[in-house]
Scaffold this motif. Structure first.
Motif, mmCIF file in Angstrom:
data_model
loop_
_atom_site.group_PDB
_atom_site.id
_atom_site.type_symbol
_atom_site.label_atom_id
_atom_site.label_comp_id
_atom_site.label_asym_id
_atom_site.label_seq_id
_atom_site.Cartn_x
_atom_site.Cartn_y
_atom_site.Cartn_z
ATOM 1 N N PHE A 1 0.877 -1.156 0.017
ATOM 2 C CA PHE A 1 -0.042 -0.042 0.117
ATOM 3 C C PHE A 1 0.954 1.185 0.124
ATOM 4 C CE2 PHE A 1 -2.805 -3.334 1.875
ATOM 5 C CZ PHE A 1 -4.034 -3.028 1.076
ATOM 6 N N ALA A 2 0.580 2.258 -0.771
ATOM 7 C CA ALA A 2 1.229 3.335 -1.056
ATOM 8 C C ALA A 2 1.138 4.174 0.249
ATOM 9 C CB ALA A 2 0.624 4.243 -2.080
ATOM 10 N N GLU A 3 2.331 5.092 0.673
ATOM 11 C CA GLU A 3 2.345 5.975 1.657
ATOM 12 C C GLU A 3 1.399 7.070 1.447
ATOM 13 O OE1 GLU A 3 3.268 5.013 4.415
ATOM 14 O OE2 GLU A 3 5.153 3.985 4.250
ATOM 15 N N PRO A 4 0.728 7.516 2.500
ATOM 16 C CA PRO A 4 0.698 7.375 3.937
ATOM 17 C C PRO A 4 -0.027 6.110 4.255
ATOM 18 C CG PRO A 4 -0.634 9.014 3.791
ATOM 19 C CD PRO A 4 -0.078 8.515 2.427
ATOM 20 N N ALA A 5 -0.708 5.382 3.368
ATOM 21 C CA ALA A 5 -1.625 4.364 3.873
ATOM 22 C C ALA A 5 -0.988 3.216 4.446
ATOM 23 C CB ALA A 5 -2.410 3.717 2.726
ATOM 24 N N TYR A 6 0.148 2.952 4.085
ATOM 25 C CA TYR A 6 0.915 1.737 4.674
ATOM 26 C C TYR A 6 1.122 1.998 6.137
ATOM 27 C CZ TYR A 6 4.609 -1.228 6.322
ATOM 28 O OH TYR A 6 5.461 -2.360 7.109
ATOM 29 N N GLU A 7 1.763 3.354 6.311
ATOM 30 C CA GLU A 7 2.207 3.380 7.895
ATOM 31 C C GLU A 7 0.960 3.325 8.629
ATOM 32 O OE1 GLU A 7 5.236 4.404 10.510
ATOM 33 O OE2 GLU A 7 5.426 3.926 8.281
ATOM 34 N N ILE A 8 -0.163 4.138 8.260
ATOM 35 C CA ILE A 8 -1.373 4.132 9.158
ATOM 36 C C ILE A 8 -2.023 2.394 9.156
ATOM 37 C CG2 ILE A 8 -3.703 4.907 9.258
ATOM 38 C CD1 ILE A 8 -2.663 7.357 7.385
ATOM 39 N N ILE A 9 -1.883 1.870 8.196
ATOM 40 C CA ILE A 9 -2.287 0.531 8.339
ATOM 41 C C ILE A 9 -1.423 -0.323 9.352
ATOM 42 C CG2 ILE A 9 -2.603 -1.956 7.255
ATOM 43 C CD1 ILE A 9 -3.381 -0.082 4.762
ATOM 44 N N LYS A 10 -0.006 -0.042 9.493
ATOM 45 C CA LYS A 10 0.916 -0.832 10.130
ATOM 46 C C LYS A 10 0.792 -0.432 11.586
ATOM 47 C CE LYS A 10 4.996 0.658 10.359
ATOM 48 N NZ LYS A 10 6.396 1.000 10.182
ATOM 49 N N ASN A 11 0.482 0.841 11.708
ATOM 50 C CA ASN A 11 0.214 1.376 13.178
ATOM 51 C C ASN A 11 -0.736 0.829 13.934
ATOM 52 O OD1 ASN A 11 2.851 2.521 13.002
ATOM 53 N ND2 ASN A 11 1.715 4.749 12.472
ATOM 54 N N LYS A 12 -2.066 0.806 12.943
ATOM 55 C CA LYS A 12 -3.166 0.114 13.537
ATOM 56 C C LYS A 12 -3.200 -1.135 14.080
ATOM 57 C CE LYS A 12 -6.365 1.967 14.246
ATOM 58 N NZ LYS A 12 -6.877 2.560 15.604
ATOM 59 N N PHE A 13 -2.475 -2.173 13.189
ATOM 60 C CA PHE A 13 -2.477 -3.450 13.511
ATOM 61 C C PHE A 13 -1.487 -3.588 14.557
ATOM 62 C CE2 PHE A 13 -3.859 -4.525 9.152
ATOM 63 C CZ PHE A 13 -4.377 -5.802 9.463
ATOM 64 N N ALA B 1 1.826 -9.386 6.736
ATOM 65 C CA ALA B 1 2.101 -9.713 5.351
ATOM 66 C C ALA B 1 2.069 -8.592 4.230
ATOM 67 C CB ALA B 1 1.686 -11.068 4.716
ATOM 68 N N ILE B 2 2.175 -7.395 4.862
ATOM 69 C CA ILE B 2 1.759 -6.225 4.029
ATOM 70 C C ILE B 2 3.153 -5.325 4.134
ATOM 71 C CG2 ILE B 2 0.465 -4.132 4.048
ATOM 72 C CD1 ILE B 2 -1.778 -5.894 5.114
ATOM 73 N N LEU B 3 3.558 -4.555 3.188
ATOM 74 C CA LEU B 3 4.706 -3.700 3.177
ATOM 75 C C LEU B 3 4.198 -2.411 2.360
ATOM 76 C CD1 LEU B 3 7.449 -6.307 2.203
ATOM 77 C CD2 LEU B 3 6.907 -4.831 4.316
ATOM 78 N N GLY B 4 4.735 -1.270 2.346
ATOM 79 C CA GLY B 4 4.919 -0.019 1.776
ATOM 80 C C GLY B 4 5.432 0.268 0.412
ATOM 81 N N THR B 5 4.580 1.162 -0.287
ATOM 82 C CA THR B 5 5.424 1.578 -1.480
ATOM 83 C C THR B 5 5.403 3.253 -1.507
ATOM 84 O OG1 THR B 5 3.451 1.709 -2.797
ATOM 85 C CG2 THR B 5 5.109 -0.349 -2.930
ATOM 86 N N PRO B 6 6.330 3.913 -1.967
ATOM 87 C CA PRO B 6 6.193 5.377 -1.927
ATOM 88 C C PRO B 6 5.056 5.949 -2.430
ATOM 89 C CG PRO B 6 8.254 4.551 -3.195
ATOM 90 C CD PRO B 6 7.501 3.398 -3.074
ATOM 91 N N LYS B 7 4.676 7.258 -1.645
ATOM 92 C CA LYS B 7 3.437 8.231 -1.947
ATOM 93 C C LYS B 7 3.525 8.292 -3.538
ATOM 94 C CE LYS B 7 1.415 12.685 -0.938
ATOM 95 N NZ LYS B 7 1.626 13.712 0.017
#
Length: 455
Positions: free
Chosen positions: A336-348, A414-420
């Motif tokens: 998931f593209a940032e900032p979505a990934y950081e938000i998802i990761k923090n919530k998990f 099992a989720i990682l981030g990609t750039p904005k």
């Protein structure tokens, strides 16, 4: 496949008047059903080997993602040229009834998250193993004479030199590439009828790339079988036989090796009658995006039913063709593209750390959790991911589709981030035990939670 092309070219003077050089592009809607069996390879991994595989998969996924992004940028420069060219249609083969049965193996034992399909090519037919990829259009095989080729498990196919007047070049993101000539050949498939009988059916004049110069890490495969939206893909060329839809159902990676995944070309009435089948529309890319990919439009992300506060523009395709979300069989994990990934990761992390301590010594995936106190994984309580789409569809994933067990005591997201502004991608790990339908006629993606081993 992990690399997907970023550059391709063909001659402007290709001889398309003969069916031996015609690319396939037809809109016939004759429909019958073709079912392919997908076979897993046995996986017997210890902690060290699993960790190594996780590193390999992450590197391979990142290489692929960089290439997908580069391809969209390349499409911006090719838009004007494409508008001036129109590839003529090939003579369509007559429609056939029955089911096409083949095997496809998971590449996990090779350190790959891809799937491999077995095909028979030529007369007499010869066996080849190809990488299956919804993110590519070009079908190609290594061919003799082979001037610069990578190692494969089967001898390369022999292409007749007098049939090659239309050259192509595909360059992949890690500098892997294939160069050769377009050719046509007979693809032989096994048909299984409703009574269980078997027969062979020959699909003549199937267009593919005959590669004489090929470099890259293709994991022992003989080439690639593309299932993208473009006219040269395998699925597009089969539309006259099986209509405008195909589907697959991938068994989970912990299944017994005697169960198999399925790939089905044609209308699957059982799937269409599935009580939990849901649809979301494909999104047409912007003018500068590529026609290959299957875009879907995310509205929001849910974690245990809670909608996360992610800016809406995170999910949009920009005017230059970048961004958006695609579903892809060749990428293993989801990104998931940032900032979505950081938000998802923090919530998990917020929801899990109160139950299981965070494990910080594994740099490949984040977050990871120490679950050594749980004797039975069935008692493990992990939050679930959900995706809502702008057309109202909702895709809910069980926890096992969003977490990966590296050992019996270590589980990671099992989720990682990609750039904005980059792609978001729903990978094949998250698609396990969902029957996924690609309906290009109605421009929609279907998904139904299914025990794939029972199909």
């Amino acid at each position: 496949m992990r690399f997907d092309s970023v550059s391709s070219s063909t001659s402007n003077d290709c001889g398309f008047s003969s069916t031996k050089h015609d690319p396939a592009k037809d809109d016939h809607t004759e429909e019958s059903s073709v079912k392919l069996q997908l076979r897993r390879l046995e996986i017997n991994q210890e902690k060290k080997r699993i960790t190594h595989s996780a590193v390999d998969l992450k590197i391979q996924d990142f290489t692929r993602i960089q290439t997908l992004h580069a391809r969209v940028k390349k499409a911006k420069n090719q838009t004007h040229e494409k508008a001036k060219k129109k590839i003529p249609s090939v003579n369509s083969p007559e429609a056939s009834s029955g089911q096409l049965v083949a095997t496809l193996e998971s590449g996990m034992t090779l350190g790959s998250g891809e799937y491999f399909i077995d095909v028979l090519v030529g007369t007499p037919p010869k066996h080849f193993s190809l990488i299956l990829d919804t993110g590519s259009d070009l079908n190609w095989l290594q061919c003799l004479p082979c001037y610069d080729c990578f190692q494969q498990n089967e001898p390369p196919v022999q292409c007749e030199s007098d049939n090659q007047s239309c050259p192509y070049f595909y360059w992949y993101g890690d500098r892997s590439n294939t160069t050769g000539d377009f050719a046509v050949e007979t693809f032989t498939v096994n048909l299984t009828n409703t009574e269980g009988g078997n027969s062979e059916y020959k699909v003549e004049d199937m267009m593919f790339g005959c590669g004489h110069w090929n470099r890259g890490l293709f994991n022992g495969a003989s080439g690639l079988l593309g299932l993208g939206r473009g006219p040269l893909s395998f699925s597009s060329q089969l539309q006259s036989l099986y209509g405008h839809s195909f589907s697959y159902c991938l068994v989970d990676r912990n299944s017994d090796t005697n169960v198999s995944s399925k790939l089905i070309f044609g209308e699957d009435k059982k799937l269409l009658n599935h009580p939990y089948l849901n649809f979301t529309s494909f999104v047409d890319g912007k003018e500068n995006s590529t026609e290959t990919f299957y875009y879907i439009q995310i509205k929001s992300i849910l974690v245990d039913g809670e909608a996360l506060d992610i800016p809406e523009e995170t999910w949009n395709i920009s005017s230059d063709g970048s961004g958006g979300t695609i579903i892809d069989s060749g990428t293993t994990l989801s990104y998931f593209a940032e900032p979505a990934y950081e938000i998802i990761k923090n919530k998990f992390t917020e929801k899990v750390k109160a139950k299981y301590p965070v494990f910080k010594d594994f740099p490949i995936l984040d977050p990871c959790f120490n679950v050594s106190g749980v004797k039975d994984n069935n008692n493990l309580k992990l939050p679930e991911l959900g995706i809502t789409f702008t057309d109202g569809a909702v895709w809910n994933f069980p926890a096992e589709n969003s977490f990966i067990w590296l050992t019996k005591d270590l589980v990671c997201l099992a989720i990682l981030g990609t750039p904005k502004s980059a792609f978001s991608i729903i990978g094949n790990y998250q698609q396990q035990n969902f029957h996924i339908l690609y309906d290009t006629n109605k421009s929609r993606l279907g998904f139904a939670h299914t025990k794939c081993s029972n199909i």
